[in-house]
Design an enzyme around this catalytic site. Sequence first.
Site, PDB file in Angstrom:
ATOM      1  N   LYS A 184       1.928  -3.170   4.421  1.00 11.82           N
ATOM      2  CA  LYS A 184       2.156  -1.765   4.753  1.00 11.82           C
ATOM      3  C   LYS A 184       3.605  -1.520   5.170  1.00 11.82           C
ATOM      4  O   LYS A 184       4.155  -2.281   5.964  1.00 11.82           O
ATOM      5  CB  LYS A 184       1.197  -1.332   5.867  1.00 11.82           C
ATOM      6  CG  LYS A 184      -0.267  -1.429   5.446  1.00 11.82           C
ATOM      7  CD  LYS A 184      -1.224  -0.995   6.538  1.00 11.82           C
ATOM      8  CE  LYS A 184      -2.662  -1.037   6.045  1.00 11.82           C
ATOM      9  NZ  LYS A 184      -3.634  -0.600   7.076  1.00 11.82           N
TER      10      LYS A 184
ATOM     11  N   LYS B   7      -3.070  -7.292   2.230  1.00 13.00           N
ATOM     12  CA  LYS B   7      -2.461  -5.967   2.153  1.00 13.00           C
ATOM     13  C   LYS B   7      -1.135  -5.951   2.901  1.00 13.00           C
ATOM     14  O   LYS B   7      -0.914  -6.714   3.843  1.00 13.00           O
ATOM     15  CB  LYS B   7      -3.396  -4.912   2.710  1.00 13.00           C
ATOM     16  CG  LYS B   7      -3.780  -5.100   4.172  1.00 13.00           C
ATOM     17  CD  LYS B   7      -4.824  -4.067   4.586  1.00 13.00           C
ATOM     18  CE  LYS B   7      -5.330  -4.319   5.995  1.00 13.00           C
ATOM     19  NZ  LYS B   7      -6.392  -3.376   6.376  1.00 13.00           N
TER      20      LYS B   7
ATOM     21  N   ARG C 206       0.841  -1.197   0.000  1.00 11.96           N
ATOM     22  CA  ARG C 206       0.000   0.000   0.000  1.00 11.96           C
ATOM     23  C   ARG C 206       0.882   1.255   0.000  1.00 11.96           C
ATOM     24  O   ARG C 206       2.088   1.192  -0.209  1.00 11.96           O
ATOM     25  CB  ARG C 206      -0.918  -0.020   1.226  1.00 11.96           C
ATOM     26  CG  ARG C 206      -1.847  -1.253   1.310  1.00 11.96           C
ATOM     27  CD  ARG C 206      -2.945  -1.224   0.263  1.00 11.96           C
ATOM     28  NE  ARG C 206      -3.897  -2.316   0.408  1.00 11.96           N
ATOM     29  CZ  ARG C 206      -4.984  -2.295   1.173  1.00 11.96           C
ATOM     30  NH1 ARG C 206      -5.249  -1.240   1.914  1.00 11.96           N
ATOM     31  NH2 ARG C 206      -5.801  -3.333   1.214  1.00 11.96           N
TER      32      ARG C 206
ATOM     33  N   CYS D 130     -15.264  -0.732  13.619  1.00 12.46           N
ATOM     34  CA  CYS D 130     -15.154  -2.187  13.624  1.00 12.46           C
ATOM     35  C   CYS D 130     -13.768  -2.559  14.124  1.00 12.46           C
ATOM     36  O   CYS D 130     -12.921  -1.695  14.326  1.00 12.46           O
ATOM     37  CB  CYS D 130     -15.432  -2.752  12.230  1.00 12.46           C
ATOM     38  SG  CYS D 130     -14.008  -2.732  11.119  1.00 12.46           S
TER      39      CYS D 130
ATOM     40  N   CYS E 148     -11.940   6.385  11.870  1.00 12.67           N
ATOM     41  CA  CYS E 148     -12.134   5.883  10.507  1.00 12.67           C
ATOM     42  C   CYS E 148     -13.486   6.390   9.986  1.00 12.67           C
ATOM     43  O   CYS E 148     -14.322   6.862  10.757  1.00 12.67           O
ATOM     44  CB  CYS E 148     -12.095   4.363  10.498  1.00 12.67           C
ATOM     45  SG  CYS E 148     -13.507   3.588  11.326  1.00 12.67           S
TER      46      CYS E 148
ATOM     47  N   CYS F  77      -8.515   0.547  11.331  1.00  9.25           N
ATOM     48  CA  CYS F  77      -7.979   1.463  10.320  1.00  9.25           C
ATOM     49  C   CYS F  77      -7.449   2.768  10.912  1.00  9.25           C
ATOM     50  O   CYS F  77      -6.571   3.389  10.334  1.00  9.25           O
ATOM     51  CB  CYS F  77      -9.049   1.760   9.268  1.00  9.25           C
ATOM     52  SG  CYS F  77      -9.464   0.326   8.248  1.00  9.25           S
TER      53      CYS F  77
ATOM     54  N   CYS G 159     -18.859   2.358   4.881  1.00  6.41           N
ATOM     55  CA  CYS G 159     -18.026   1.171   5.032  1.00  6.41           C
ATOM     56  C   CYS G 159     -18.895  -0.052   5.319  1.00  6.41           C
ATOM     57  O   CYS G 159     -19.669  -0.060   6.281  1.00  6.41           O
ATOM     58  CB  CYS G 159     -17.024   1.364   6.164  1.00  6.41           C
ATOM     59  SG  CYS G 159     -15.989  -0.100   6.438  1.00  6.41           S
TER      60      CYS G 159
END
Length: 685
Positions: free
Chosen positions: A279, A277, A195, A541, A495, A545, A501
């Site tokens: 990072k 993903k 990312r 959640c 987030c 994030c 979302c």
Amino acid sequence: MAAIGAASSAVSGDPDVCIQRYRGLRASGLAPLSRSIRSVPPSPAKFSGVTAVSTPVKTDSAETKRSKVEIFKEQSNFLRYPLKEELETEAGNINEAATQLIKFHGSYQQTNRDERGVKSYQFMLRTKNPCGKVTNKLYLTMDDLADEFGSGTLRLTTRQTFQLHGILKKNLKTVLSTIIRSMGSTLGACGDLNRNVLAPAAPFTRKDYLFAQETADNIATLLTPQSGAYYDLWVDGEKFMSAEPPEVVTARNDNSHGTNFPDSPEPIYGTQFLPRKFKIAVTVPTDNSVDILTNDIGVVLVSDADGEPQGFNIYVGGGMGRTHRVETTFPCLAKPLGYVPKEDILYAVKAIVVVQREHGRRDERRYSRMKYLVNEWGIEKFRSVTEEYYGKKFEPFKELPEWEFESYLGWHEQGDGAMFCGLHVDNGRIGGKMKKTLREIIEKYNLSVRITPNQNLILCDIRQTWRRPITTALAQAGLLLPRYVDPLNITAMACPALPLCPLAITEAERGIPDILKRVRAVFDKVGLKFKESVVIRVTGCPNGCARPYMAELGLVGDGPNSYQIWLGGTPNQTKLARTFMNKVKVHDLEKVLEPLFYNWKRKRLQGESFGDFTNRIGFEKLQSIVEKWEGPTESPSGFNLRVFSDRQTYEAMNELAQLQNKTVHQLATEVIHNFVSTQQNGKGA
């Protein structure tokens, strides 16, 4: 599918048999991936995870198990099919496979969950901005696109990028091609690959900052997809890539240690890309504006006594995501891997990525992040396997000073005669008058900008003579200097969560303004000073994030209007928070926060942060305090007005304050001030 099945059996079982079967399939044209036979080095211990060959399997199982997304990737012709076909239909949405593939191109399909009835599909776009760098032209382009095709707002993310919300499918190609032609990109902003690469956003001209930012740029370029699918879909095959540094090209093409897929359009990623993903962050010693320990790879520049860059310390295995009530999922801090000379950093990063590509799990996506591989193997085995791909031993980790959180808000010297101005943006959401004013300033003075990992914006390259008019214009738009912003807001993050979302359980961005006001009201009530603060992060959640598991006070959505409370992070983001309470309803937050903050005020050590206090006292004792709490036994000391004789009066005033969008302290001060003024003027009773 028969060919795929044959390929599956070819790569299972004993490695020598695997190689022989692979060679036979390759000769017959059925080999799933064209790759070096020496792509998986011998490991010091038996590994039972899933590998990244075309049909990944566990070595001790004859049955192939892999997630649906792995099949979508393999059959996509390097991220083209069926996305291209789906984009050409009249429907407002795309199918399941295309929904997964478009993530690699920088977009998520969403629906507005506030709306009932027929789903109205829209798309979120996320840009790719290594180091958070945004040119003047790109900023103005994003500003225009938000108004013409989006929701009218721009959002700054925790990974130094823009998000555009509300894009309709029919406008996707127009929006993406416009971004590309403005020398921007969304490629790899989402999906199972590297990312956006973080780095300190401050535009200092110091050698260490410049070298760290250049390294972040080079890592981002090294790990950018190469097949050309992105340009095929969005600009009809035109290429808008700038010239790549030769050292990046050399590192990408090097296969001396079996890292690459020879003759593949994706030499590093192959058909399967990464399991999940990935990072990466790069920084300099002491500057933890990037939350370095939350990344799959954390890279820290090491310089000599004269400030000359020498090499890099490398951390591995950080990550935030987890699943409620599944204890085998967890947030994790990155661990020290070792040190490499500066000329080797691209090869070391590539080796780490390949270890994850080959050994990260592909059967169960919730366990696919590299942190689970590091946790399963242990750092010693992970280091040993990585060294096979790197071709060298890692040197011992160099000693580092203590980390500090840097916000870079306010005015600063760049070091070249110009200045930069860091602006606090609540939750990274730019809209209304703020958006209009920022555009006017950026356009008038031809400024470039930087996005910070804390969802803020930096205006760069400002002449000294521009400082006063820019400050005035910003203040009129509500963009205040740091001393005028509540300290709670400065370090808070949330987030987007609801309504867009699909994973959100409860509110985050829309809920945090009220939560912060209520926290400030509790501070006022227990006698904490205005300048005091705690790091608060809220997510809708458990995916994390906004990195709530590094917060001193983390609120993680675990039900409708309900949060799991995490405590124990530190202001410099070096300790992991832990679960304190589950299922706390949003309207009951004061019942938990008031006793916690009261005891912090009364029992903390000199200079002790809230996070360190909660760790020292211990959660069991704090939970007992919360359960038995009946209110403070004495009025708090300090310069804080205590005007309420009883709890009932306070709660009534607090309710009135909320209706007026104020804290109870603000309202009480106004009431007293007005009463005193009328008495002094002879108008009182």
